[in-house]
Design an enzyme around this catalytic site. Structure first.
Site, short mmCIF file in Angstrom:
data_model
loop_
_atom_site.label_atom_id
_atom_site.label_comp_id
_atom_site.label_asym_id
_atom_site.label_seq_id
_atom_site.Cartn_x
_atom_site.Cartn_y
_atom_site.Cartn_z
CE1 TYR B 90 -3.89 -2.19 0.23
CE2 TYR B 90 -2.62 -3.33 1.91
CZ TYR B 90 -3.69 -3.29 1.05
OH TYR B 90 -4.56 -4.34 0.98
CE1 TYR B 463 -9.03 -4.24 1.90
CE2 TYR B 463 -9.27 -3.20 4.03
CZ TYR B 463 -8.61 -4.08 3.21
OH TYR B 463 -7.53 -4.79 3.69
NE ARG B 464 -4.78 -1.57 4.24
CZ ARG B 464 -4.33 -2.53 5.04
NH1 ARG B 464 -4.97 -3.69 5.09
NH2 ARG B 464 -3.28 -2.35 5.81
#
Lengths: 117, 523
Positions: B90, B463-464
């Site tokens: 991420y 969601y991310r």
């Protein structure tokens, strides 16, 4: 005082100085190695203890037992610093906020400790 | 590596700001060498330069953070707070906006545990291993919930809606009370913490009036300096059922079998239905199986499955609590699968007093799953594409087929899982890549954008996501001319008029840096 005695005395004195000095140096070193061991467990073992990612990947390249960095005898401080700060393979780079230069030096002392080599 | 100051600042002005930060934390905790900039970059990024930080600063107290925030306002320097910076896939420690100063909170490691009430109050630098060691050392009868790669921060993971494998696995839902430094340097405590010395800060989430905990989750509205978290009592027993399934299309009935168990609260942990590569990529490398480019053909997939005796899909469920309850629950769950073509079933049981089960289901931190980044050899990495779906078998299967076809089209090996929530599925698709293969890396960005676009057509949002795609994903949340994004940015500009805190996080841009939003082309 005979010359022989003086020589002997001087020799004993020198031996004592060496012994005391040696044991002092050795105590410092042992303390550093012990602190390095603690830091290794805190900062590195998550990947480099048994079952960790690093150990799993190194087991593909090293003979049994040598996948654990703590068992290795071929590590040197320059290589350790390069791997930690530069990353190697899957290993991410470790920043100074997480492992300071002083901490890295202690970890390095542990991984290259003399009594094991 | 050239020093890149934040946008709008000269090198000289940036260096003045760094000296000001050093006056707060000391020279040794301001990091501005090329090596430092590299260590705070994202080693998984498709293009590391796009998110190269200008420097990093590592405070150790809340007061130091407040002082740095005030100086950042004065010098107009954007900060990118990280807890431990291990959010690999991420963005890791790297900032969204190039040249930002990483605010590294990994030195902040205070832990308080309320054993009786089963709560912890942790600072951002506390990792899952730190908390686990603390619990073990003090013989505290509480279990953690840990993510599959547990080297990260307890606080950071909950703030990014990370997940674990026990009944406490929805980490963000277990947050109870935060302490936050606001963008103007003010300090606020949420929930009952708003009252001085309240003994209920970690016991009741909402306090009085609006409850703000989620406002600081996946946001850039404040710097969380303490996080309250509920923890699970060590259960009397943990009973497990592991299942393997033979065919890709089994997914539909597996989802429809598990969904009601989750919805009705019989199955309280979120099991994940994972594809064969999830195990194979951890245990082996691709070269051991196949030496050609393109997605693995079915014959190779079959060979891998035979070798490890695994299904196309696997599912692991765990039940926690008194034996009477866990055994009864296992019975109900087994009954739900009666008559279904399950390839294999394995039962397990752990009881208090048994040796600890060294698995994430028992809340024991692990890192070995990230061995999968070595699947292609070379400098491996991954990003995750994780749309949220309804807990419905037909819809899950359709999404799987669409995604699988795209993996094949782009010549990537499918690595997907369907984590069953109470009423939704988080469909986590890992894209494993080799950074030493430029041709593959050129495909990854187009592949990812295509997946986002496909999902959007069906109303499925992520969601991310990784730094590179924060704008893209924020843009897909488009109801009423992106009213939610507009609200977020109204709040952002009101709280942070100088835009110093994590500009671009989750696609939320302060006015000062709005021109850096990128929803279409390259990051």
């Amino acid at each position: 005082m005979s010359r022989l005695f003086r020589i002997r005395a001087a020799g004993i004195g020198a031996a004592l100085i060496l012994a005391v000095g040696g044991s002092l140096a050795s105590a410092d070193e042992r303390q550093d190695v012990e602190r390095g061991r603690e830091l290794y467990r805190e900062k590195c073992a998550m990947c480099h203890a048994a079952g960790g990612m690093g150990t799993g990947l190194l087991s593909r390249r090293y003979p049994k037992g040598q996948e654990l960095l703590e068992n290795r005898t071929d590590l040197d401080p320059a290589f350790i610093a390069t791997a930690v700060r530069g990353g190697i393979g899957n290993m991410p780079r470790i920043a100074r906020g997480e492992v300071s230069d002083a901490e890295l030096a202690l970890i390095s002392k542990y991984l290259t400790r003399r009594e094991r080599n | 590596m050239a020093l890149v100051p934040p946008p709008g600042l000269t090198v000289a002005a940036f260096e003045r700001a760094l000296r000001a930060f050093a006056s707060v934390v000391g020279d040794e905790w301001v990091f501005a060498t090329d090596e430092d900039r590299a260590t705070y970059s994202d080693h998984f990024a498709i293009d590391e330069e796009a998110h190269r930080p200008g420097a990093a600063v590592a405070p150790i107290t809340v007061e130091e953070i407040q002082a740095i925030v005030r100086l950042a306002n004065e010098h107009k320097v954007p900060l990118w707070p990280i807890s431990r910076g291990k959010n690999f896939g991420y963005g890791g420690a790297a900032p969204r906006l190039r040249g930002s100063v990483v605010l590294d909170l990994s030195r902040m490691k205070k832990i308080e545990v309320d054993v009786e009430n089963g709560t912890a109050l942790v600072e951002p630098g506390v990792g899952f291993y730190d908390l686990y060691d603390y619990i073990q050392r003090n013989k505290i009868p509480l279990w953690l919930s840990v993510p599959g790669n547990s080297w990260g921060s307890v606080c950071g993971n909950a703030l990014d809606r990370g997940v674990g494998y026990t009944t406490y696995g929805d980490h963000t839902s277990k947050i109870c009370g935060l302490e936050v430094v606001l963008p103007d340097g003010d300090l606020v405590r949420t929930g009952m913490g708003a009252m001085s010395n309240a003994p209920t800060w970690q016991l009741y989430r909402y306090g009085y009036g609006p409850a703000w905990d989620q406002m600081f989750v996946q946001s850039n509205f404040g710097i969380v300096t303490k996080l309250g978290l509920w923890m699970m009592r060590e259960p009397e027993t943990m009973v497990g059922i592991d299942m393997e399934f033979d065919k890709p299309d089994d997914l539909e009935w597996i989802v429809d079998t598990v969904a009601p168990l989750r919805r009705e609260g019989i199955l309280q942990q979120s099991p994940s239905i994972g594809s064969w590569l999830r195990g194979a990529a951890v245990l082996t490398t691709r070269a051991e199986w196949y030496d050609k480019p393109g997605a693995l053909p079915d014959s190779v997939i079959d060979a891998i499955r035979r070798k490890f005796n695994m299904g196309w899909w696997s599912l692991s469920m765990r039940f926690y609590g008194p034996e009477e309850i866990t055994e009864a629950t296992a019975k109900v769950v087994r009954r739900a699968f009666n008559g279904r073509p399950v390839l294999s079933i394995k039962d397990s049981k752990w009881k208090q007093g048994d040796p600890p089960e060294l698995s994430a289901w028992a809340g024991v931190p692990i890192t070995f799953p990230l061995q999968n980044a070595n699947w292609h050899g070379g400098r491996g990495g991954h990003i995750g594409f994780s749309p949220v779906l309804p807990a419905n078998g037909r819809l899950a299967l359709e999404q799987f087929h669409r995604t699988y076809a795209r993996y094949k089209e782009f010549g990537m090996d499918y690595h997907g899982s369907f984590a069953m929530g109470e009423r939704h599925i988080t469909n986590v698709n890992q894209v494993l890549f080799n950074k030493d293969d430029p041709e593959m890396m050129a495909r990854v960005d187009r592949f990812f954008r295509t997946l986002v676009e496909d999902a959007k057509k069906y109303g499925y949002g992520e969601y991310r996501t990784h730094l590179d795609y924060m704008d893209l994903v924020a843009w897909t949340y488009d109801f009423n001319d992106r009213a939610l994004l507009r609200l977020n940015e109204k709040v952002k500009n009101a709280l942070d008029p100088n835009g110093i805190l994590a500009p671009g996080k989750s696609g939320i841009w302060p006015a000062r840096y709005a021109e850096h939003r990128d929803v279409g082309g390259k990051a």
